[in-house]
Design an enzyme around this catalytic site. Structure first.
Site, PDB file in Angstrom:
ATOM      1  CB  THR A  16      -0.957  -0.055   1.115  1.00 37.33           C
ATOM      2  OG1 THR A  16      -1.823   1.119   1.191  1.00 37.33           O
ATOM      3  CG2 THR A  16      -0.016   0.329   2.563  1.00 37.33           C
ATOM      4  N   GLY A  17       0.253   2.198  -0.360  1.00 39.85           N
ATOM      5  CA  GLY A  17       0.988   3.562  -0.449  1.00 39.85           C
ATOM      6  C   GLY A  17       0.929   4.241  -1.838  1.00 39.85           C
ATOM      7  CB  SER A  18       1.809   7.656  -2.968  1.00 34.56           C
ATOM      8  OG  SER A  18       3.336   7.698  -2.407  1.00 34.56           O
ATOM      9  CD  GLU A  33       2.436  -1.780   4.316  1.00 33.47           C
ATOM     10  OE1 GLU A  33       2.283  -1.192   3.776  1.00 33.47           O
ATOM     11  OE2 GLU A  33       3.521  -1.762   5.094  1.00 33.47           O
ATOM     12  CG  ASP A  82       7.407   5.026   5.209  1.00 35.82           C
ATOM     13  OD1 ASP A  82       6.836   5.859   4.348  1.00 35.82           O
ATOM     14  OD2 ASP A  82       6.820   4.359   6.102  1.00 35.82           O
TER      15      ASP A  82
END
Length: 235
Positions: free
Chosen positions: A33-35, A108, A89
């Protein structure tokens, strides 16, 4: 100069091309997940006929994939996956990571554990010499928030509750700044053992197997030391 979104899109396209070399018609794809992963989902959706289905680490990614026509299975229906694709990140040169800026760290980690290979996709700003500049997310059971915070402060951290945020599991997130992380796997194990912790955002006991890193000069591969030698440019 490429924008950050353009860098993310480039690495997502490279990841989709790589994923297609690992997938068969009966394969299930693990998706994080994430941009950056959003761009990956958009890219892989064009090839949804090349694999059976996907498993997602978040409700956000599940909705995006289903909207694009990708079947999403419950992890309990899946015994193994060839690859899991997700962002980070922070990632160091040993492919240890800090994850959880979006709050999906526990799911995740669970989904990644079923995959044979973990593929991390990032832009070059996420590559660091040593983890810890990005505050470490720790998911906690709500009733344990204060006791876990005290233990994290004893480790040298400065935990702050992520206000107004509840994970897909019903947990809360403590974002922990100020940690010194010379041995990521050791700290991950230590934090995981604190009663009340659901999971922490260190991915070092099981880090990435391959990182695709987007830069102004292209997308390069970072291999775990001893697993393939120097970085190469992804065409």
């Amino acid at each position: 100069m490429l924008t950050q979104d353009e860098l993310k899109r480039n690495v997502a396209m490279a990841a989709a091309e790589y994923a297609l070399t690992c997938l068969q018609p009966e394969s299930v794809l693990g998706v994080g997940t994430g941009s950056t992963v959003d761009f990956f989902i958009d890219a892989i959706a064009e090839h949804r006929h090349r694999f059976r289905a996907a498993v997602s680490s978040s409700e956000r990614s599940t909705r995006r994939m289903r909207d694009l026509g990708i079947e999403v299975l419950d992890l309990n229906e899946v015994e193994e996956m060839p690859i899991y694709v997700d962002g980070a990140d922070e990632i160091d040169h040993q492919l240890n990571m800090i994850k959880g800026g979006g709050g999906a760290l526990t799911r995740e980690k669970i989904v990644a554990s079923v995959a044979r290979r973990y593929i991390c996709i990032v832009d070059e700003s996420k590559v660091v010499e040593r983890l810890g500049a990005f505050p470490l997310p720790v998911e906690v059971i709500p009733m344990a928030r204060n006791v876990v915070s005290r233990r994290l402060r004893a480790l040298g951290g400065q935990p702050v509750l992520r206000e107004g945020f509840i994970t897909d599991n019903g947990g809360e997130i403590l974002d922990v700044a100020g940690l010194d992380i010379p041995a990521p796997a050791v700290l991950e194990s230590h934090i995981n053992d604190i009663p009340g912790v659901v999971g922490c955002g260190l991915f070092a006991i099981s880090g990435a197997d391959l990182a695709l890193v987007s830069s102004q000069s292209g997308v390069r591969r970072m291999q775990r030391p001893g697993a393939g030698g120097a970085d190469t440019i992804q065409s």
